[in-house]
Structure formats: C-alpha cells, structure tokens
Write a protein that holds these residues in place. Structure first.
Motif, PDB file in Angstrom:
ATOM      1  N   CYS A   1     -10.952  17.848   4.163  1.00 36.50           N
ATOM      2  CA  CYS A   1     -10.263  16.168   3.560  1.00 36.50           C
ATOM      3  C   CYS A   1      -9.250  15.450   3.957  1.00 36.50           C
ATOM      4  N   GLU A   2      -9.220  14.941   3.684  1.00 39.44           N
ATOM      5  CA  GLU A   2      -8.950  13.582   3.806  1.00 39.44           C
ATOM      6  C   GLU A   2      -6.669  13.542   3.045  1.00 39.44           C
ATOM      7  N   TYR A   3      -5.879  12.997   2.904  1.00 42.84           N
ATOM      8  CA  TYR A   3      -5.296  12.819   1.688  1.00 42.84           C
ATOM      9  C   TYR A   3      -4.878  11.399   1.197  1.00 42.84           C
ATOM     10  N   HIS A   4      -5.273  11.497  -0.330  1.00 46.73           N
ATOM     11  CA  HIS A   4      -5.451   9.987  -0.686  1.00 46.73           C
ATOM     12  C   HIS A   4      -3.838   9.712  -1.791  1.00 46.73           C
ATOM     13  N   HIS A   5      -3.613   8.446  -1.171  1.00 45.08           N
ATOM     14  CA  HIS A   5      -2.115   8.352  -1.847  1.00 45.08           C
ATOM     15  C   HIS A   5      -2.487   8.573  -3.704  1.00 45.08           C
ATOM     16  N   THR A   6      -2.129   8.692  -4.224  1.00 43.47           N
ATOM     17  CA  THR A   6      -2.875   8.007  -5.887  1.00 43.47           C
ATOM     18  C   THR A   6      -2.129   7.199  -6.177  1.00 43.47           C
ATOM     19  N   THR A   7      -0.413   7.255  -6.529  1.00 48.36           N
ATOM     20  CA  THR A   7      -0.095   5.881  -6.150  1.00 48.36           C
ATOM     21  C   THR A   7      -0.024   5.146  -4.775  1.00 48.36           C
ATOM     22  N   ALA A   8      -1.239   4.269  -4.177  1.00 43.24           N
ATOM     23  CA  ALA A   8      -1.572   3.623  -3.678  1.00 43.24           C
ATOM     24  C   ALA A   8       0.113   3.283  -2.217  1.00 43.24           C
ATOM     25  N   TRP A   9      -0.051   3.991  -0.595  1.00 41.01           N
ATOM     26  CA  TRP A   9       0.791   2.996   0.011  1.00 41.01           C
ATOM     27  C   TRP A   9       0.979   1.728  -0.145  1.00 41.01           C
ATOM     28  N   ALA A  10      -0.161   1.088  -0.647  1.00 38.06           N
ATOM     29  CA  ALA A  10      -0.010  -0.689  -0.255  1.00 38.06           C
ATOM     30  C   ALA A  10       0.981  -0.841  -1.473  1.00 38.06           C
ATOM     31  N   GLU A  11       0.801  -0.242  -2.750  1.00 41.65           N
ATOM     32  CA  GLU A  11       1.949  -1.024  -4.173  1.00 41.65           C
ATOM     33  C   GLU A  11       2.956  -0.090  -4.050  1.00 41.65           C
ATOM     34  N   GLY A  12       3.533   0.596  -2.903  1.00 38.22           N
ATOM     35  CA  GLY A  12       5.272   1.059  -2.832  1.00 38.22           C
ATOM     36  C   GLY A  12       5.008   3.103  -3.152  1.00 38.22           C
ATOM     37  N   GLY A  13       3.497   3.098  -2.963  1.00 35.28           N
ATOM     38  CA  GLY A  13       3.607   5.235  -3.259  1.00 35.28           C
ATOM     39  C   GLY A  13       4.279   5.468  -1.618  1.00 35.28           C
ATOM     40  N   CYS A  14       4.585   6.448  -2.384  1.00 38.80           N
ATOM     41  CA  CYS A  14       5.211   7.527  -1.306  1.00 38.80           C
ATOM     42  C   CYS A  14       3.851   9.129  -0.759  1.00 38.80           C
ATOM     43  N   THR A  15       4.736   8.833   0.430  1.00 40.87           N
ATOM     44  CA  THR A  15       4.144  10.782   0.955  1.00 40.87           C
ATOM     45  C   THR A  15       4.633  11.317   0.431  1.00 40.87           C
ATOM     46  N   ASP A  16       4.919  11.757  -0.637  1.00 42.40           N
ATOM     47  CA  ASP A  16       5.350  13.120  -1.257  1.00 42.40           C
ATOM     48  C   ASP A  16       3.904  13.788  -1.511  1.00 42.40           C
ATOM     49  N   VAL A  17       4.245  15.312  -1.376  1.00 44.06           N
ATOM     50  CA  VAL A  17       3.004  16.279  -2.252  1.00 44.06           C
ATOM     51  C   VAL A  17       2.605  16.259  -2.980  1.00 44.06           C
ATOM     52  N   THR A  18       3.687  15.659  -3.927  1.00 43.23           N
ATOM     53  CA  THR A  18       3.151  15.730  -5.441  1.00 43.23           C
ATOM     54  C   THR A  18       3.151  13.865  -6.222  1.00 43.23           C
ATOM     55  N   ASN A  19       2.428  13.534  -4.256  1.00 34.29           N
ATOM     56  CA  ASN A  19       1.464  11.846  -4.368  1.00 34.29           C
ATOM     57  C   ASN A  19       0.175  11.979  -4.002  1.00 34.29           C
ATOM     58  N   LEU A  20      -0.193  13.230  -3.172  1.00 34.04           N
ATOM     59  CA  LEU A  20      -0.951  13.167  -2.555  1.00 34.04           C
ATOM     60  C   LEU A  20      -2.219  13.931  -3.100  1.00 34.04           C
ATOM     61  N   ALA A  21      -3.932  13.286  -3.128  1.00 32.80           N
ATOM     62  CA  ALA A  21      -4.900  14.478  -3.303  1.00 32.80           C
ATOM     63  C   ALA A  21      -5.946  14.533  -2.423  1.00 32.80           C
ATOM     64  N   PRO A  22      -5.928  15.804  -2.707  1.00 29.46           N
ATOM     65  CA  PRO A  22      -7.155  15.864  -1.211  1.00 29.46           C
ATOM     66  C   PRO A  22      -7.965  14.847  -1.515  1.00 29.46           C
ATOM     67  N   VAL A  23      -9.171  14.739  -0.773  1.00 25.94           N
ATOM     68  CA  VAL A  23     -10.436  14.146  -1.003  1.00 25.94           C
ATOM     69  C   VAL A  23     -10.421  13.824   0.031  1.00 25.94           C
ATOM     70  N   CYS A  24     -12.605  14.244   0.763  1.00 23.53           N
ATOM     71  CA  CYS A  24     -13.183  14.398   1.162  1.00 23.53           C
ATOM     72  C   CYS A  24     -13.188  12.591   1.593  1.00 23.53           C
ATOM     73  N   GLY A  25     -14.056  12.563   2.954  1.00 23.75           N
ATOM     74  CA  GLY A  25     -14.424  11.041   3.653  1.00 23.75           C
ATOM     75  C   GLY A  25     -15.329  10.722   2.806  1.00 23.75           C
ATOM     76  N   HIS A  26     -16.669  11.175   2.372  1.00 23.34           N
ATOM     77  CA  HIS A  26     -17.638  10.769   1.840  1.00 23.34           C
ATOM     78  C   HIS A  26     -16.872  10.096   0.685  1.00 23.34           C
ATOM     79  N   HIS A  27     -15.781  10.560  -0.643  1.00 19.72           N
ATOM     80  CA  HIS A  27     -15.467  10.333  -1.809  1.00 19.72           C
ATOM     81  C   HIS A  27     -14.175   9.603  -1.478  1.00 19.72           C
ATOM     82  N   HIS A  28     -13.627   9.437  -0.556  1.00 24.94           N
ATOM     83  CA  HIS A  28     -12.501   8.537  -0.022  1.00 24.94           C
ATOM     84  C   HIS A  28     -12.909   7.083  -0.428  1.00 24.94           C
ATOM     85  N   GLY A  29     -13.442   6.136  -0.033  1.00 24.41           N
ATOM     86  CA  GLY A  29     -13.618   5.165  -0.053  1.00 24.41           C
ATOM     87  C   GLY A  29     -13.741   4.135  -1.455  1.00 24.41           C
ATOM     88  N   LEU A  30     -13.835   5.671  -2.508  1.00 25.01           N
ATOM     89  CA  LEU A  30     -14.759   5.724  -3.680  1.00 25.01           C
ATOM     90  C   LEU A  30     -13.253   4.731  -4.726  1.00 25.01           C
TER      91      LEU A  30
END
Length: 149
Positions: free
Chosen positions: A56-85
């Motif tokens: 898995c890669e780690y996706h920011h649930t609140t997007a980095w571009a929108e000011g989301g933080c790289t905090d463990v509570t803001n990260l979602a594991p997602v495989c490369g295939h689904h990350h693009g969705l």
C-alpha cells in the motif's frame, strides 16, 4: 499456522519519542506511521480489496493540497491500483468509529453510500448493538457494505 506471517509490534504510547504527527513538515508517511497504519488497518482500505499493507501507499484523507497534515490519523492505506480513484471522484474520510470510508462519485451512486473494507478486519463483518443503538443496528453501520463470511 502463523509461520508465514509478518509480525509487527505497535506500541501506542506517548513515551516512544517517534513522531506520528508530522503536520505539514513532510508529505510522505514515515516508517513509524506505516507500522501503526499496518496494525490499525491491515491493508488497502478500498472496499473489498485484499491487498496487504506491505503493498500500500498512504493517502491523505484530507488532501495535502487542501492543507491536510501527514498525521497518522489523516492517512489511509490504499494500494496503487485504487489510489488513483481518489483523483476521479471518490472521497475518503474516517467515520465516527475511526474506520476509513470511501464515498463513490455521484455518477456511480447518486446517494454516495459510504463503503468500508472489512476484508482485513473480520470482526467488523458483524455489528453488535451498543447501548447507544437501543438494541438495534446503527443506521450509519447498516448502510455499509459487509461481505458474507
């Protein structure tokens, strides 16, 4: 039976001195955050995906571009295939239980029914009523997709 398993020790303690909340200082998840996310989620958070956390890669649930933080509570594991969705209309957020929900785009599901992946956590296949439910299933949980065992 567990001879082939990858073993992780996750210590949820304030004395480790390992930063799990990086704020805006770094964009990518740290190794410590990946270990905690592996222990917490088990694998890809996209509904019905069986990919393990190691893939898995780690996706920011609140997007980095929108000011989301790289905090463990803001990260979602997602495989490369689904990350693009996430860039094609799917929204990702945490529900009131701390689980990751994926909301499909309106063209796919006009009601945008939240979906969770329970593949890695079979305990979530069933909902046990709590006192807050007054003996019945919560409407928030009953709307989720749950695979049949």
């Amino acid at each position: 039976m567990a001879a082939h398993a990858w073993h992780y020790l996750a210590v949820f303690d304030t004395h480790t001195e390992q930063p799990l909340y990086l704020g805006r200082s770094k964009r990518l998840a740290s190794p410590d955050q990946r270990i905690v996310a592996t222990a917490r989620y088990g694998g890809c958070s996209f509904p019905a995906c069986a990919r393990p956390a190691l893939d898995c890669e780690y996706h920011h649930t609140t997007a980095w571009a929108e000011g989301g933080c790289t905090d463990v509570t803001n990260l979602a594991p997602v495989c490369g295939h689904h990350h693009g969705l996430a860039d094609h209309g799917w929204a990702v957020h945490h529900d009131e239980y701390g689980r990751i929900e994926w909301l499909p785009p309106a063209w796919l599901d006009p009601h945008r029914t939240p979906r969770t992946n329970t593949y890695h956590r079979p305990i979530h296949w069933y909902h046990h009523p709590t006192s807050a439910d007054h003996g019945g299933a919560s409407t928030a949980v009953s709307a989720r997709q749950t695979p049949t065992p």
